[in-house]
Design an enzyme around this catalytic site. Structure first.
Site, PDB file in Angstrom:
ATOM      1  N   ASP A  94      -1.248   0.617  -3.601  1.00  0.00           N
ATOM      2  CA  ASP A  94      -0.710  -0.646  -4.111  1.00  0.00           C
ATOM      3  C   ASP A  94      -1.606  -1.830  -3.789  1.00  0.00           C
ATOM      4  O   ASP A  94      -1.307  -2.583  -2.862  1.00  0.00           O
ATOM      5  CB  ASP A  94       0.693  -0.888  -3.521  1.00  0.00           C
ATOM      6  N   GLU A 133      10.787   1.685  -7.879  1.00  0.00           N
ATOM      7  CA  GLU A 133      11.383   0.712  -6.959  1.00  0.00           C
ATOM      8  C   GLU A 133      12.730   0.199  -7.462  1.00  0.00           C
ATOM      9  O   GLU A 133      13.037  -0.986  -7.393  1.00  0.00           O
ATOM     10  CB  GLU A 133      10.414  -0.459  -6.746  1.00  0.00           C
ATOM     11  N   GLU A 185      -1.736 -10.720  -3.041  1.00  0.00           N
ATOM     12  CA  GLU A 185      -0.528 -10.251  -2.351  1.00  0.00           C
ATOM     13  C   GLU A 185      -0.857  -9.642  -0.994  1.00  0.00           C
ATOM     14  O   GLU A 185      -0.126  -9.837  -0.026  1.00  0.00           O
ATOM     15  CB  GLU A 185       0.190  -9.221  -3.229  1.00  0.00           C
TER      16      GLU A 185
END
Length: 679
Positions: free
Chosen positions: A343, A270, A371
């Site tokens: 993820d 990323e 998250e």
């Protein structure tokens, strides 16, 4: 009259209970204060150390039973930081090879006392499954926390080292009480500034507070630190100047913190810098750091979360990058692997890297912070998710090769074993935002020590320690906790759907998201692949062939639509809308009923919780009640958004015994929340 007075008395008891306030700051450490105090002559400790002082202090304050002896015995070194607890009629003896083991033993008997377990005829032998049981903080130097939903960071960098928050020690105590023995203080998207000398002095202060509680400090490092901090020409891991820089910096750290644990690294993922920027491999980068740490006994935890733009299925990338490097890493390098291949989704199959690296140490990375699970608004007990991964059979060494047994050293020998999770704490008075999110911190600590514990055992302990052991509270609340993860999967992404969240912040649904200007693998449409034929990501040999990364017989099981577990069917298959599921419903009907079940369950949680008012304090009751209202609204939002959107492809009606959507699709598409970014 007597009946009336009894009724009034009961109401008064309820009212007095409801009036009391509790900010949740005590977590599960609500040992009843020992008013009389156990006399010092009832605690026998031959040795002395700051850790043993804490152990004795905890007993003096809270222990209400017979005499306790704390005994160091090197003959128990095979138990590592473990301990034995033996009781007779007059005394409990806790024995360990290490003083930290004695502290853990003290918390064990206090837990038994607090949960009203029998304290006679104890014959307990405990050995931690993992050497390093570590929390990763995604905290930034400016006090913000990436994916943090409980306020700003606990670490007050601008005040350190001169001013010390009392919460540092409270945090260390909470971790020690569940056996967590390591902490990464800063974000994996690391600032190079973390390695400046003035910051290292601040880290030294925190390390000094943590040390008596058996906790080692680690740091996330930015791979470009030599170039950025010291203006070297580059940060190439094969450059002699760069190697020298890291050796000098590591020496400086150990001069300040002799028991420093090591480095956590996110590289070439990323947009983060890494060895591949210089044509080098992950092994080149990790080994350079490992060599610098080796003289001091430090380790490198090198993350396998390495998704860069690629035409290859994102679920395959970590495996493709790391398997060719197997056997090329130093023995003080551990590859840190997220529990699933994408993820931290509400449900994923286990990451196929587990067991695939035969000559390299592997560790799990879980996420305690929610998250992808409604932040601190949603009640989702994560022990079942953690257990699902740890208990998954990889078949890497034949049947019974679970992820836990591969990573804890019992099937795959490693110099050091570790397990990690991304922390969910912040400066909110109750630490985690949601009272029930405390249970996820607790659950990780307990499973890191013993992955054989059940979700039910952990929930039972936590409720008794945090709220009450009243069976009228305990049974229904435990059931709510144990079903809550499956409920969240149902109202968000059932049947193997994944990553259909709104972009960036990951709160709320956006299945229509198609970010053509960005990376396709950040787009929900990349993952659900809905079209007029059906829905789901084909990862069989007719698709991306991600199934080939799993050992037999899993590759065949996952690859066959008839044998693939239905809770993962849309992860591995593009399934026709009219495909008949095992219960006789079509896929479309099954999807509709799953979303509806999720909504109904959250509403049942609301009713259940409202009935719990008499049993706990008003403040925590109201805070949970308020969040359950938000969760119920969000569940309807998810159900309507997903079903109305996917209906544009299925062209089929929502079954009529399911609650009608209350939103319009066009209105849902206009919702934009402004929050965070990826990790």
């Amino acid at each position: 009259m007597k009946i009336l007075s009894k009724h009034i008395l009961a109401l008064l008891l309820i009212f007095s209970c409801r009036l009391s306030a509790d900010d949740g700051s005590q977590l599960w450490l609500r040992f009843p204060e020992n008013k009389k105090g156990i006399s010092a002559d009832k605690i026998f400790v031959k040795n002395s150390s700051p850790t043993l002082h804490i152990a004795s202090r905890e007993l003096m304050r809270y222990w209400q039973g017979q005499s306790v002896e704390l005994r160091i015995s090197k003959s128990l070194s095979g138990l590592k930081e473990g301990y034995t607890i033996i009781s007779d009629r007059n005394k409990i003896t806790i024995t360990s090879a290490k003083d930290t083991g004695l502290l853990y033993g003290v918390y064990h008997i206090l837990r038994l006392q607090q949960t009203k377990a029998p304290l006679t005829q104890l014959n307990i032998r405990e050995k931690p499954a993992y050497d390093v049981r570590i929390l990763n903080h995604w905290d930034n130097l400016d006090g913000t926390i990436e994916r943090g939903y409980a306020g700003h960071s606990l670490w007050k960098w601008e005040e350190l080292p001169d001013k010390i928050s009392p919460r540092y020690e409270e945090y260390a105590r909470a971790n020690a009480s569940v056996g967590i023995n390591a902490v990464v203080l800063n974000n994996v998207n690391a600032s190079p500034e973390m390695l400046r000398t003035d910051y290292l002095e601040k880290v030294k202060t925190i390390a000094g507070i943590f040390r008596p509680y058996g906790i080692k400090v680690y740091l996330s490092v930015n791979f470009s630190s030599p170039k950025i901090l010291s203006h070297l020409q580059n940060s190439d891991p094969l450059n002699k100047e760069v190697k020298h820089w890291w050796k000098e910096k590591t020496h400086e750290i150990y001069q300040l913190i002799p028991d420093f644990g090591g480095f956590l690294v996110k590289a070439n993922s990323e947009g983060q810098p890494g060895p591949q920027d210089y044509g080098r491999t992950h092994a080149d980068g990790a080994n350079m750091l490992a060599d610098a740490l080796k003289p001091y006994g430090g380790i490198v935890m090198w993350r396998a979360f390495v998704y860069s733009p690629s035409k290859e299925d994102r679920a395959k990338q970590a495996y493709l990058e790391f398997v060719p490097l197997d056997g090329k890493f130093r023995d003080n390098v551990i590859i840190q692997i997220k529990n699933g291949p994408i993820d931290f989704q509400p449900r994923e199959p286990f990451n196929p890297l587990f067991g695939a690296l035969r000559k390299t140490a592997e560790m799990v990375e879980f996420q305690i912070t929610q998250e992808y699970l409604g932040f601190s608004n949603h009640l989702v007990f994560l022990a079942p998710l953690f257990k699902e991964t740890l208990d998954s059979d990889t078949y890497a060494y034949g049947k019974g090769s679970t992820v836990a047994r591969i990573t804890d050293g019992s099937l795959h020998k490693a110099k050091i074993t570790a397990i990690s999770a991304v922390a969910n704490v912040g400066e909110d008075p109750n630490w985690t935002g949601h009272e029930f999110a405390q249970a996820n911190w607790y659950a990780f600590g307990r499973l890191a020590w013993n992955p054989d514990l059940t979700s039910e055992q952990i929930a039972d302990e936590w409720i008794k320690m945090t709220f009450t052991d009243n069976p009228r509270f305990l049974a229904p609340v435990k059931n709510m906790m144990l079903t809550s993860r499956e409920t969240a999967v149902d109202y968000m992404m059932p049947l193997g759907l994944h990553h259909i969240f709104a972009a960036g912040h990951h709160y709320g649904p956006e299945p229509w998201g198609d970010y053509k200007e960005g990376r396709p693998d950040w787009s929900p449409v990349y993952y659900h692949q809905a079209d007029s034929e059906g829905i789901g990501f084909d990862r069989t040999n007719t698709g991306s062939n991600a199934i080939s990364q799993y050992f037999s017989p899993l590759n065949e099981i996952y690859g066959n639509i008839k044998t693939c577990p239905e809770n993962l069917i849309l992860w591995f298959h593009h399934v026709p809308w009219n495909y008949r599921m095992k219960d006789g419903k079509t896929l479309w009907e099954e999807l509709c009923y799953k979303y509806d079940t999720g909504v109904k369950n959250v509403r049942e949680y609301q009713k259940l919780w409202d009935r719990m008012a008499p049993y706990i304090d008003a403040q925590r009751f109201t805070e949970v009640q308020t969040r359950l209202k938000t969760q119920a609204r969000d569940a309807v939002w998810w159900k309507d958004a997903c079903l109305l959107y996917f209906q544009t492809f299925s062209k089929q009606p929502i079954p009529y015994d399911i609650e009608r959507p209350v939103h319009n699709l066009d209105d849902l598409k206009k919702i934009k929340l402004n929050m965070g970014h990826h990790n």
